[in-house]
Design a protein around this motif. Sequence first.
Motif, PDB file in Angstrom:
ATOM      1  N   SER A  28       6.026 -10.006  52.762  1.00 32.00           N
ATOM      2  CA  SER A  28       4.748 -10.224  52.106  1.00 32.00           C
ATOM      3  C   SER A  28       4.986 -10.048  50.505  1.00 32.00           C
ATOM      4  O   SER A  28       4.573 -10.943  49.857  1.00 32.00           O
ATOM      5  N   LYS A  29       5.487  -9.021  50.076  1.00 31.43           N
ATOM      6  CA  LYS A  29       5.799  -8.785  48.672  1.00 31.43           C
ATOM      7  C   LYS A  29       6.838  -9.819  48.096  1.00 31.43           C
ATOM      8  O   LYS A  29       6.741 -10.270  47.075  1.00 31.43           O
ATOM      9  N   THR A  30       7.918  -9.923  49.134  1.00 33.05           N
ATOM     10  CA  THR A  30       8.983 -11.033  48.441  1.00 33.05           C
ATOM     11  C   THR A  30       8.507 -12.347  48.065  1.00 33.05           C
ATOM     12  O   THR A  30       8.344 -13.064  46.901  1.00 33.05           O
ATOM     13  N   LEU A  31       7.364 -12.828  49.248  1.00 26.82           N
ATOM     14  CA  LEU A  31       6.855 -14.123  49.179  1.00 26.82           C
ATOM     15  C   LEU A  31       5.784 -14.371  48.062  1.00 26.82           C
ATOM     16  O   LEU A  31       5.882 -15.223  47.439  1.00 26.82           O
ATOM     17  N   ALA A  32       5.033 -13.276  47.796  1.00 25.42           N
ATOM     18  CA  ALA A  32       4.165 -13.257  46.749  1.00 25.42           C
ATOM     19  C   ALA A  32       4.860 -13.167  45.326  1.00 25.42           C
ATOM     20  O   ALA A  32       4.362 -13.976  44.435  1.00 25.42           O
ATOM     21  N   SER A  33       6.061 -12.535  45.359  1.00 25.58           N
ATOM     22  CA  SER A  33       6.790 -12.479  43.967  1.00 25.58           C
ATOM     23  C   SER A  33       7.320 -13.949  43.448  1.00 25.58           C
ATOM     24  O   SER A  33       7.638 -14.203  42.499  1.00 25.58           O
ATOM     25  N   LEU A  34       7.620 -14.661  44.699  1.00 26.64           N
ATOM     26  CA  LEU A  34       7.957 -16.300  44.378  1.00 26.64           C
ATOM     27  C   LEU A  34       6.814 -17.002  44.129  1.00 26.64           C
ATOM     28  O   LEU A  34       7.257 -18.420  44.205  1.00 26.64           O
ATOM     29  N   GLY A  35       5.605 -16.634  44.255  1.00 25.91           N
ATOM     30  CA  GLY A  35       4.476 -17.819  44.171  1.00 25.91           C
ATOM     31  C   GLY A  35       3.884 -18.119  45.473  1.00 25.91           C
ATOM     32  O   GLY A  35       3.054 -18.892  45.355  1.00 25.91           O
ATOM     33  N   PHE A  36       4.218 -17.543  46.495  1.00 27.86           N
ATOM     34  CA  PHE A  36       3.467 -17.876  47.768  1.00 27.86           C
ATOM     35  C   PHE A  36       2.333 -17.474  47.875  1.00 27.86           C
ATOM     36  O   PHE A  36       1.791 -16.331  47.425  1.00 27.86           O
ATOM     37  N   VAL A  37       1.172 -18.119  48.420  1.00 30.60           N
ATOM     38  CA  VAL A  37      -0.041 -17.840  48.300  1.00 30.60           C
ATOM     39  C   VAL A  37      -0.551 -17.680  49.911  1.00 30.60           C
ATOM     40  O   VAL A  37      -0.323 -18.522  50.688  1.00 30.60           O
TER      41      VAL A  37
END
Length: 182
Positions: free
Chosen positions: A144-153
């Motif tokens: 979750s954190k990795t995806l959010a840091s890459l701009g995933f919503v």
Amino acid sequence: MKLFSTERTDVWLLTPDLADSFQLFLLENRSHFAPFEPLRDEDYFTLDNISQRLLSARNDYDARKCLQLVFTLKGEHTLIGSINFTNFIFGVFQACYLGFSLDRAYQGKGLMHEALSKSIDYVHKTYGFHRIMANHLPDNARSSKTLASLGFVKEGYAQSYLKINGVWQDHVLNSLVLPDVE
């Protein structure tokens, strides 16, 4: 075949010649990956089975259906991570799915973020995707954190979405919307 490098990693197309290395990666992380994957029987981890899957993946890559990558620390040969872009859809959708895994010994160092960031850029420029979708278990805080840091919503929540580790489990649905490639 090495596709590109980041500051600390080399990213490779996962091809049949890497079957031995990929087998070692899977075996060394078997218990670590198990809570996040479908149940795997013993045959899944055999070199013959892995070689056949990699050959099939190579054919799918050649047919522009997927891109399966692995990465190492820069200049080294031990596989430490896997990044898969699958289910390529072209036409009016221009999308794919993303999956990733990292050797337990290398977590918490930003290596997955680094390799994913450049891999997303590569797949965007190479295939022109507008949307990349990535889903994870609700309690998988690292993903979750990795995806959010890459701009995933976060776009939604799917109940009983995939059978993971033998149990139908809910998933958080995420996407990254990318600009048109010029």
